[in-house]
Design an enzyme around this catalytic site. Sequence first.
Site: not given
Length: 494
Positions: A14, A252-254
């Site tokens: 993703t 987080s990658k978000r």
Amino acid sequence: MTEKIRTRYAPSPTGYLHLGGLRTALYNWLFARSMGGEFVIRVEDTDRARHVDASVDQILQSMKLVGMDWDAEPVFQSERHDLYMRHFEMLREKGLVYPAFETMEELEAMRQTAMAEKRPAVYSRAARDLPWDEAKAKIAEGIPHVWRFKTPLEGETVVNDMLMGGDECRFANAQIGDFAITRPHNKGEELQFLYNYVVTVDDADMGITHVIRGVEHLGNAAKQLLLYKAWDYTPPKFLHLPLILKNGKKMSKRDTDTDGRFPVSVTERHELGYVPSAIANYIALLGWTAADDNELMTLDDLREKFSLDRLGRSNANFDEDKFLHINAWHIRHMDEGQLLSEVKPFLEKSGYAPDAPWLKKAVHLVKERCNLLAEFPDALSYFYHAPETYEEKAVEKFFKSEISDDVLETTSGRLSALDDFSEDKIEALLKQTVEDMGLKFGKFGPVLRLALTGRMQSPGLAEVMVVLGADESVKRLQAAREYIQRHNLSSAAA
């Protein structure tokens, strides 16, 4: 017979591989390698709505970048539907799954009611005892439904986590609830299985002995253990890693507010000038310490020293200053040829020739002054071209003095006559010139350094001159002298 260790990293395609994901992959890899076991990759690509085609290659390239390898071709969940269906039929034959027909609105109403009554917000099991004839009729009508797993109504499921401790990981089955194992679908559509279901099937089928992953999956482990039991499979050992925090928040990658100077992507960190060995070194320290407390290690060192019993239970704090310090150490201790190879792309990006014959020596000279690979182009710039300007403070301090013109004239003249333009000979010449002029080197040297580099700081003068060569060194001293005369700096000092 001793069990052969087999671990896995199971990324979802993703987006890029972020530093937290790298830690999970790295710990699995280090544990397998330190134990003489196997490490494999499984791509969890069943959620096509969130799938990004380029992600798989990027994730694998990021892992290769830091020196990781794997023992089999990556497995893709999207290619294993037949396997999932066989396991589904096994559960259905045992009467351990059932269809549920609630709409999203009805499920949300259940959740709100449970929260208002201060009960666990789990499915009410309303369809659990629905007669099969009625369920079959609803399916025939085309009513969308999911398949749910029949969790025991009473008792507990215990996750014997290797890090957290068995007694701390007890889950009441009533609070786990009858969890969905498929996405909503209609009659005739292919079943699409959800995370906990496919992960359990895959780990069992692939012979995974140890599952090392983030603490956010601890609750999932309870559901997966129920599935292992339903299929009569031996579950792997679980170890759930604490969080990585940055500025008090989970990294987080978000992240949407990440400082552009500190990206969480592995490849973007490399593009900023973090060397692969330093990335692996620092990420390994986010929750693990070596028995000798050494924090500066190569990948080989990590592989030799890693053990699960050195993992900590507390959340790890991501420290940018420490990461930079470790990166600088790796730059200074890297093999000269490897360092040159790492520096060249940054030079090309800055428009500098990466094949200059003097480059390897110059890189060696400036590496003590560079914390990032991206700093090398600027640190090397004066080797590529003569100074067009000089640092203003240095001009005031060193060029605007009564001795600057004499220092440059005398030194350039003597260098022009030097037969052997080697470091030893240049250093001897400079020492003699200082003595002859009755100066201290603290007054003499900075004038030459500013003339040669345009800066107040640089490697040793003789080292710089050897790289520049005799003609260029003399030319720069003379150019600086002309600059002083053109701006009447010596007379201004007088």
